[in-house]
Design a protein around this motif. Structure first.
Motif, short mmCIF file in Angstrom:
data_model
loop_
_atom_site.label_atom_id
_atom_site.label_comp_id
_atom_site.label_asym_id
_atom_site.label_seq_id
_atom_site.Cartn_x
_atom_site.Cartn_y
_atom_site.Cartn_z
N ARG A 49 55.32 18.59 29.11
CA ARG A 49 56.30 17.84 29.89
C ARG A 49 55.82 16.41 30.13
N LYS A 53 57.52 12.98 28.71
CA LYS A 53 58.02 12.03 29.72
C LYS A 53 57.03 10.89 29.94
N ARG A 74 56.01 22.51 38.75
CA ARG A 74 56.21 23.62 37.80
C ARG A 74 55.79 24.94 38.43
N ASP A 77 58.49 25.99 40.76
CA ASP A 77 59.61 26.53 39.97
C ASP A 77 59.32 27.97 39.55
N ARG A 80 59.55 30.40 42.33
CA ARG A 80 60.94 30.65 42.73
C ARG A 80 61.69 31.47 41.69
N SER A 81 61.09 31.69 40.55
CA SER A 81 61.84 32.22 39.42
C SER A 81 62.16 33.70 39.58
N TRP A 82 63.10 34.10 38.78
CA TRP A 82 63.56 35.49 38.78
C TRP A 82 62.41 36.44 38.44
N ARG A 85 60.01 37.17 41.33
CA ARG A 85 60.57 37.93 42.44
C ARG A 85 60.96 39.35 42.04
N HIS A 86 61.09 39.62 40.78
CA HIS A 86 61.57 40.93 40.37
C HIS A 86 60.60 41.71 39.51
N THR B 121 74.49 34.58 38.09
CA THR B 121 73.54 35.25 38.97
C THR B 121 72.68 34.20 39.67
N ASN B 122 72.59 34.31 40.97
CA ASN B 122 71.71 33.43 41.73
C ASN B 122 70.28 33.96 41.58
N VAL B 123 69.47 33.26 40.81
CA VAL B 123 68.08 33.69 40.60
C VAL B 123 67.13 32.95 41.54
N GLY B 124 67.69 32.25 42.52
CA GLY B 124 66.85 31.57 43.50
C GLY B 124 66.56 32.47 44.69
N THR B 125 65.99 31.88 45.70
CA THR B 125 65.61 32.66 46.88
C THR B 125 66.50 32.38 48.07
N GLY B 167 70.04 36.92 44.08
CA GLY B 167 70.13 38.17 43.33
C GLY B 167 71.55 38.62 43.06
N GLU B 197 71.39 21.05 40.36
CA GLU B 197 71.23 20.92 41.81
C GLU B 197 71.80 19.58 42.24
N ASP B 207 64.14 18.21 35.53
CA ASP B 207 64.28 19.06 34.35
C ASP B 207 64.76 18.22 33.17
#
Lengths: 179, 321
Positions: A49, A53, A74, A77, A80-82, A85-86, B121-125, B167, B197, B207
């Motif tokens: 990155r 940049k 990063r 990010d 916070r990612s899916w 958390r899962h 899908t909201n993949v944030g918190t 989720g 955002e 990004d």
């Protein structure tokens, strides 16, 4: 300058960045994500990155501070990612073997593990301030720049982080003594 | 017990996180590979990785949409000053919102054409409100790894009119306005959708960056064209001047046009803004603007019926695609 020579110079510059700041970026990423393999992925992303940049780096901060800013973002990010958390993330620690003095290495390793463990138990906002200030050796103002907050806020986070860390290390020491 | 120096000494043990050589080589290989994919100009590259073909139907004088309704009553609306504060910056640093688009298709259940269906899908918190994000819908030919690379056409879209909890997945059906279609009413190309955002971030933390084109935009005016119960059409006219010492290719520029109730609002991502994206020219042949040269451009747009173009402030900014 030809395009190929420009490419060569750019890549050489990237290599220099990694030589000089690779470990700083790696240790910061590891402090955030607690997983060495994931930290490597983030480090790769950070340098690529930064490389893509590089024209946007205007020298308002040092190159190191800029790289650490990208690293912090990063990591956030990622946290916070899916996936984080899962999915259950298995911690992977850093293996370093010293053939010279096994006992000293074991003790040092034990201390490092204790400290990493305590550090990883801190809330993010305290941990990141401590990592940048104590591990990366940034000034309070530089930490504030990287975290996009105020110098005063950094000082507050450092103070609270130290208090919590002291408690955590003390608890783990008590547990170890009791064994 | 621990003063600052002791803390530093303690933490000095943690600096030994190795940076393996194989990682360095992997990064260098990937950086090398980037060169072969990239175009020669950085300002093109930054947007090429993002919204490469935000190619709305348009030209220097774009074709009009024909909708029924009352006769247009041409009148001068607003003029804005030549440059806005945001023009001092080189681009718009944007972050992608934590909304995963599971699939997006032309709605198979719809009896009418021009309807899209997507799962989000909201993949944030945290819960995401409609005002938190800005949608960008694009259409492209063939599969592209990046959402917007190779897009033939793109526009802003408003998100679903309901919050999405962390989720939570919802199916969203919507009808984008003004999208090019086949004679059978099918959209041209495959739809792609991302959400940004709201707000801008530093380029280093973004990004992606939409790079501003170095052209001055002056004398922006709006003229109503038609209106009907659900919407209205209007024309935005502006003068574009090449402020550089080199010819600029208008084919590569995209206009961001937004209406706000507040004067000089440069942040087009904010809630309450009505925003559009439009190509400067439809021409496939290069259209060059010489240094110092000016030209007049028109954008024929369709907006919601609630938009009052005579009282809202119109803003135009040009970016490279």
């Amino acid at each position: 300058m030809t395009e190929s020579s420009a490419n060569y110079n750019d890549l050489h510059e990237l290599e220099e960045w990694m030589e000089r700041y690779g470990r700083d970026v790696m240790s910061t990423a590891y402090a955030y994500v607690k997983n060495y393999h994931q930290a490597q992925d983030i480090v790769q992303d950070v340098f690529l990155r930064a490389y893509t940049k590089r024209d946007s780096f205007r020298g308002d901060s040092t190159l190191r501070t800029w790289l650490l800013s990208i690293t912090v973002n990063r990591c956030k990010d990622y946290l916070r990612s899916w996936a984080v958390r899962h999915e259950q993330q298995a911690e992977s620690t850093i293996e370093q073997v010293s053939p010279v003095n096994i006992e000293a290495e074991v003790m040092a390793r034990f201390t490092r593990d204790e400290l990493w463990h305590a550090l990883h138990q801190l809330p993010d906002k305290y941990r990141e301030a401590i990592v940048l200030y104590y591990i990366q050796g940034l000034s309070g103002q530089e930490v504030a720049t990287v975290l996009r907050t105020t110098d005063q806020n950094v000082r507050t986070r450092l103070h609270r982080g130290r208090v919590l860390l002291k408690e955590l290390l003390s608890q783990r020491g008590d547990t170890r003594d009791a064994r | 017990m621990h003063d600052d120096e002791e803390w530093r000494k303690l933490f000095s043990q943690l600096k030994e996180v190795p940076f393996p050589d194989n990682l360095k080589h992997t990064i260098l290989d990937k950086a090398q590979a980037l060169h072969s994919k990239r175009r020669p100009y950085q300002w093109v590259r930054s947007l090429a990785t993002t919204i490469a073909g935000v190619a709305a139907a348009g030209m220097l004088v774009v074709g009009a949409w024909h909708y029924g309704g009352q006769s247009p009553m041409p009148r001068l609306a607003h003029r804005i000053s030549t440059t806005s504060p945001a023009d001092n910056n080189s681009g718009y640093g944007l972050n992608v919102a934590p909304i995963s688009v599971g699939f997006i298709v032309q709605d198979p259940q719809s009896s009418t054409t021009g309807v899209l269906q997507a799962t989000l899908t909201n993949v944030g918190t945290t819960a995401l409100k409609p005002s938190d994000v800005v949608g960008v819908l694009s259409f492209q030919q063939g599969g592209q790894p990046d959402t917007l690379i190779g897009a033939d056409w793109a526009t802003f879209v408003d998100p679903p009119n309901q919050p999405i909890d962390p989720g939570q997945t919802l199916t969203w059906t919507f009808r984008p306005i003004g999208v090019p279609t086949t004679s059978g009413g099918k959209f041209l190309g495959d739809p792609k959708l991302i959400f940004l955002e709201k707000g801008f971030v530093d380029a280093a933390k973004a990004d992606f960056v939409w790079q501003k084109a170095p052209m001055k935009v002056t004398d922006v005016t709006t003229m109503p064209r038609s209106s009907w119960p659900e919407g209205k059409s209007f024309r935005v006219t502006a003068t574009v001047t090449n402020g550089t010492s080199v010819p600029l290719k208008l084919n590569d520029a995209i206009a961001l046009i937004w209406f706000s109730n507040q004067d000089r609002t440069d942040d087009w991502t904010q809630p309450g803004i009505v925003r559009f994206m439009h190509q400067l020219t439809l021409s496939h042949a290069p259209v060059l603007l010489a240094p110092g040269e000016s030209t007049t451009v028109h954008f024929d747009l369709i907006g919601p019926s609630t938009l009052d173009v005579s009282t809202s402030h119109v803003n135009v900014s040009l970016i490279w695609r």
